[in-house]
Design a protein around this motif. Structure first.
Motif, PDB file in Angstrom:
ATOM      1  N   ASP A 263      15.512 -58.515  74.019  1.00 34.77           N
ATOM      2  CA  ASP A 263      14.888 -57.866  72.952  1.00 34.77           C
ATOM      3  C   ASP A 263      13.479 -57.967  72.685  1.00 34.77           C
TER       4      ASP A 263
ATOM      5  N   GLU B  37      17.015 -62.468  71.293  1.00 28.36           N
ATOM      6  CA  GLU B  37      17.972 -61.375  71.429  1.00 28.36           C
ATOM      7  C   GLU B  37      18.364 -61.076  69.993  1.00 28.36           C
TER       8      GLU B  37
ATOM      9  N   ARG C  84      20.370 -48.953  78.692  1.00 31.21           N
ATOM     10  CA  ARG C  84      19.663 -50.149  78.940  1.00 31.21           C
ATOM     11  C   ARG C  84      20.220 -50.805  80.129  1.00 31.21           C
TER      12      ARG C  84
ATOM     13  N   HIS D 172      19.188 -52.052  65.006  1.00 35.49           N
ATOM     14  CA  HIS D 172      18.612 -53.185  66.158  1.00 35.49           C
ATOM     15  C   HIS D 172      17.231 -52.666  66.463  1.00 35.49           C
ATOM     16  N   GLN D 173      16.972 -51.355  66.810  1.00 33.67           N
ATOM     17  CA  GLN D 173      15.593 -51.128  67.075  1.00 33.67           C
ATOM     18  C   GLN D 173      14.803 -51.345  66.006  1.00 33.67           C
TER      19      GLN D 173
ATOM     20  N   ALA E 269       8.342 -56.124  73.258  1.00 32.80           N
ATOM     21  CA  ALA E 269       9.891 -55.738  73.449  1.00 32.80           C
ATOM     22  C   ALA E 269      10.557 -55.040  74.451  1.00 32.80           C
ATOM     23  N   ASP E 270      11.448 -55.566  75.150  1.00 33.85           N
ATOM     24  CA  ASP E 270      12.246 -54.883  75.992  1.00 33.85           C
ATOM     25  C   ASP E 270      11.434 -54.762  77.454  1.00 33.85           C
TER      26      ASP E 270
ATOM     27  N   VAL F 190      13.954 -55.296  66.013  1.00 33.47           N
ATOM     28  CA  VAL F 190      12.842 -55.630  67.049  1.00 33.47           C
ATOM     29  C   VAL F 190      11.657 -55.195  66.782  1.00 33.47           C
TER      30      VAL F 190
END
Length: 185
Positions: free
Chosen positions: A88, A113, A29, A47-48, A70-71, A51
């Motif tokens: 995020d 986030e 990241r 976390h993934q 996302a991201d 998200v």
């Protein structure tokens, strides 16, 4: 191709054009903070999961008011020493172009986030102030705890974020959507 990890590379603060010219690196990241590359490992699976499920719930509750991503890259400051963050999750107007490589912070309706060990200070202090200074109207912090998922909601008031709620179980956000926090993890 991976980004170089040498402490001498590139030897100066990066601007937005130099940032854009960097090779893509999906193994880590990467963000840019005042011209300095910040590299972190990829997030853990929990976390993934949070998200992905959060993006799905936000999209389902949008009713055409926004699109959730996302991201993606958000330009916080386009200066000789630029700042580019990858929240995020972001909410943007539904008609915003999805073919651009990054959005300007002024186009972002909300930034989210998901806290991780090792990102708490960055998300709670640094990004908190950067996003407020950039004018992002809503900031959401999501944290998986032993008691489930907690969401803290902030809104921008006169250039600073003010906490308006801490949600557990379900979150009826001021954005006009209700999230099932228990289903995120």
């Amino acid at each position: 191709m991976s980004l170089p990890l040498s402490t001498t590379w590139p030897g100066h603060l990066l601007d937005l054009a130099e940032w854009a010219a960097l090779p893509e690196d999906t193994s880590r990241r990467v963000e840019l903070a005042e011209g300095v590359l910040q590299v972190a490992p990829k997030p853990i699976p929990l976390h993934q999961r949070i998200v992905v499920r959060l993006v799905n719930q936000l999209d389902a509750g949008a009713d055409g008011r926004w699109a959730a991503f996302a991201d993606v890259e958000v330009v916080i400051e386009d200066a000789p020493a630029a700042t580019v963050r990858a929240p995020d999750v972001v909410l943007v107007p539904p008609d915003l172009s999805v073919t651009v490589p990054r959005w300007d912070a002024r186009e972002v309706m909300a930034a989210v986030e998901v806290l991780l060990p090792g990102s708490r200070r960055l998300d709670r202090i640094v990004k908190f102030h950067e996003y407020a200074d950039a004018g992002i109207p809503v900031y959401l912090l999501v944290e998986a705890t032993d008691d489930g998922v907690e969401l803290t909601e902030f809104v921008l008031v006169e250039g600073a974020y003010q906490q308006v709620a801490v949600h557990r179980g379900t979150a009826a956000l001021r954005l006009g959507v209700t999230l099932d926090l228990a289903a995120l993890a």
